[in-house]
Design a protein around this motif. Structure first.
Motif, PDB file in Angstrom:
ATOM      1  N   THR A 287      -8.716   9.805   6.262  1.00 25.73           N
ATOM      2  CA  THR A 287      -7.537  10.474   5.722  1.00 25.73           C
ATOM      3  C   THR A 287      -6.358   9.524   5.527  1.00 25.73           C
ATOM      4  O   THR A 287      -5.658   9.601   4.517  1.00 25.73           O
ATOM      5  CB  THR A 287      -7.118  11.624   6.649  1.00 25.73           C
ATOM      6  N   ILE A 288      -6.139   8.638   6.467  1.00 19.98           N
ATOM      7  CA  ILE A 288      -4.955   7.778   6.416  1.00 19.98           C
ATOM      8  C   ILE A 288      -4.953   6.843   5.203  1.00 19.98           C
ATOM      9  O   ILE A 288      -3.945   6.781   4.490  1.00 19.98           O
ATOM     10  CB  ILE A 288      -4.791   7.025   7.744  1.00 19.98           C
ATOM     11  N   PRO A 289      -6.045   6.124   4.891  1.00 18.75           N
ATOM     12  CA  PRO A 289      -5.989   5.285   3.679  1.00 18.75           C
ATOM     13  C   PRO A 289      -5.814   6.091   2.395  1.00 18.75           C
ATOM     14  O   PRO A 289      -5.128   5.643   1.475  1.00 18.75           O
ATOM     15  CB  PRO A 289      -7.334   4.555   3.671  1.00 18.75           C
ATOM     16  N   VAL A 290      -6.391   7.284   2.347  1.00 18.78           N
ATOM     17  CA  VAL A 290      -6.219   8.128   1.166  1.00 18.78           C
ATOM     18  C   VAL A 290      -4.762   8.555   1.037  1.00 18.78           C
ATOM     19  O   VAL A 290      -4.173   8.517  -0.051  1.00 18.78           O
ATOM     20  CB  VAL A 290      -7.154   9.358   1.237  1.00 18.78           C
ATOM     21  N   TYR A 291      -4.141   8.923   2.141  1.00 12.98           N
ATOM     22  CA  TYR A 291      -2.730   9.308   2.127  1.00 12.98           C
ATOM     23  C   TYR A 291      -1.865   8.132   1.680  1.00 12.98           C
ATOM     24  O   TYR A 291      -0.962   8.296   0.848  1.00 12.98           O
ATOM     25  CB  TYR A 291      -2.295   9.796   3.512  1.00 12.98           C
ATOM     26  N   VAL A 292      -2.111   6.951   2.239  1.00  9.13           N
ATOM     27  CA  VAL A 292      -1.324   5.770   1.875  1.00  9.13           C
ATOM     28  C   VAL A 292      -1.504   5.453   0.398  1.00  9.13           C
ATOM     29  O   VAL A 292      -0.536   5.133  -0.303  1.00  9.13           O
ATOM     30  CB  VAL A 292      -1.704   4.567   2.765  1.00  9.13           C
ATOM     31  N   PHE A 293      -2.732   5.530  -0.103  1.00 11.86           N
ATOM     32  CA  PHE A 293      -2.980   5.246  -1.512  1.00 11.86           C
ATOM     33  C   PHE A 293      -2.178   6.184  -2.414  1.00 11.86           C
ATOM     34  O   PHE A 293      -1.495   5.744  -3.331  1.00 11.86           O
ATOM     35  CB  PHE A 293      -4.474   5.366  -1.829  1.00 11.86           C
ATOM     36  N   PHE A 294      -2.244   7.482  -2.158  1.00 14.12           N
ATOM     37  CA  PHE A 294      -1.542   8.428  -3.015  1.00 14.12           C
ATOM     38  C   PHE A 294      -0.029   8.369  -2.826  1.00 14.12           C
ATOM     39  O   PHE A 294       0.727   8.608  -3.761  1.00 14.12           O
ATOM     40  CB  PHE A 294      -2.066   9.847  -2.818  1.00 14.12           C
ATOM     41  N   HIS A 295       0.417   8.019  -1.633  1.00 16.59           N
ATOM     42  CA  HIS A 295       1.849   7.836  -1.417  1.00 16.59           C
ATOM     43  C   HIS A 295       2.349   6.645  -2.234  1.00 16.59           C
ATOM     44  O   HIS A 295       3.390   6.730  -2.895  1.00 16.59           O
ATOM     45  CB  HIS A 295       2.124   7.622   0.073  1.00 16.59           C
ATOM     46  N   LEU A 296       1.624   5.535  -2.207  1.00 20.12           N
ATOM     47  CA  LEU A 296       2.012   4.374  -2.999  1.00 20.12           C
ATOM     48  C   LEU A 296       1.888   4.652  -4.496  1.00 20.12           C
ATOM     49  O   LEU A 296       2.684   4.168  -5.293  1.00 20.12           O
ATOM     50  CB  LEU A 296       1.169   3.156  -2.620  1.00 20.12           C
ATOM     51  N   TRP A 297       0.883   5.417  -4.896  1.00 24.58           N
ATOM     52  CA  TRP A 297       0.698   5.778  -6.302  1.00 24.58           C
ATOM     53  C   TRP A 297       1.905   6.590  -6.795  1.00 24.58           C
ATOM     54  O   TRP A 297       2.424   6.351  -7.880  1.00 24.58           O
ATOM     55  CB  TRP A 297      -0.591   6.578  -6.431  1.00 24.58           C
TER      56      TRP A 297
ATOM     57  N   TRP B  77       4.947   6.611  -5.429  1.00 25.64           N
ATOM     58  CA  TRP B  77       6.111   5.733  -5.417  1.00 25.64           C
ATOM     59  C   TRP B  77       6.117   4.827  -6.642  1.00 25.64           C
ATOM     60  O   TRP B  77       7.155   4.634  -7.272  1.00 25.64           O
ATOM     61  CB  TRP B  77       6.093   4.908  -4.127  1.00 25.64           C
ATOM     62  N   MET B  78       4.970   4.278  -7.002  1.00 22.64           N
ATOM     63  CA  MET B  78       4.884   3.407  -8.162  1.00 22.64           C
ATOM     64  C   MET B  78       5.168   4.194  -9.446  1.00 22.64           C
ATOM     65  O   MET B  78       5.825   3.677 -10.352  1.00 22.64           O
ATOM     66  CB  MET B  78       3.503   2.762  -8.241  1.00 22.64           C
ATOM     67  N   GLY B  79       4.692   5.424  -9.523  1.00 17.33           N
ATOM     68  CA  GLY B  79       4.980   6.253 -10.677  1.00 17.33           C
ATOM     69  C   GLY B  79       6.462   6.531 -10.819  1.00 17.33           C
ATOM     70  O   GLY B  79       7.012   6.504 -11.923  1.00 17.33           O
ATOM     71  N   ILE B  80       7.136   6.791  -9.718  1.00 22.96           N
ATOM     72  CA  ILE B  80       8.580   7.032  -9.755  1.00 22.96           C
ATOM     73  C   ILE B  80       9.311   5.769 -10.184  1.00 22.96           C
ATOM     74  O   ILE B  80      10.232   5.810 -10.999  1.00 22.96           O
ATOM     75  CB  ILE B  80       9.074   7.534  -8.383  1.00 22.96           C
ATOM     76  N   LYS B  81       8.885   4.619  -9.662  1.00 24.10           N
ATOM     77  CA  LYS B  81       9.512   3.349 -10.039  1.00 24.10           C
ATOM     78  C   LYS B  81       9.330   3.064 -11.521  1.00 24.10           C
ATOM     79  O   LYS B  81      10.266   2.657 -12.200  1.00 24.10           O
ATOM     80  CB  LYS B  81       8.931   2.188  -9.232  1.00 24.10           C
ATOM     81  N   LEU B  82       8.126   3.266 -12.041  1.00 27.21           N
ATOM     82  CA  LEU B  82       7.882   3.004 -13.459  1.00 27.21           C
ATOM     83  C   LEU B  82       8.640   3.983 -14.337  1.00 27.21           C
ATOM     84  O   LEU B  82       9.123   3.625 -15.406  1.00 27.21           O
ATOM     85  CB  LEU B  82       6.384   3.076 -13.748  1.00 27.21           C
TER      86      LEU B  82
END
Length: 71
Positions: free
Chosen positions: A50-60, A62-67
């Motif tokens: 669960t934790i790597p999946v959560y981190v991946f989607f959290h970063l995804w 964040w990156m979408g908001i930045k772009l």
């Protein structure tokens, strides 16, 4: 005081691995007994997934908001 993110990044997988080994040493039907949600084994296998999946989607996100902001 809460531990920092790098500390949690190392600590959580180590604790889940310890829980997994603890479950494997105590449960006689280790691989088959992990299907019940009321067993400790189930959660010690669920947490490292669960934790790597959560981190991946959290970063995804964040990156979408930045772009979105910069374009």
């Amino acid at each position: 005081m809460l531990p920092s993110l790098p500390t949690l990044t190392v600590l959580v997988p180590l604790l889940s691995l310890a829980g997994l080994f603890y479950s494997a040493s105590l449960d006689e039907t280790f691989p088959q007994g992990c299907t019940s949600t009321n067993s400790l084994c189930f959660y010690s296998l669920l947490l490292p997934v669960t934790i790597p999946v959560y981190v991946f989607f959290h970063l995804w996100t964040w990156m979408g908001i930045k772009l979105f902001r910069h374009n």
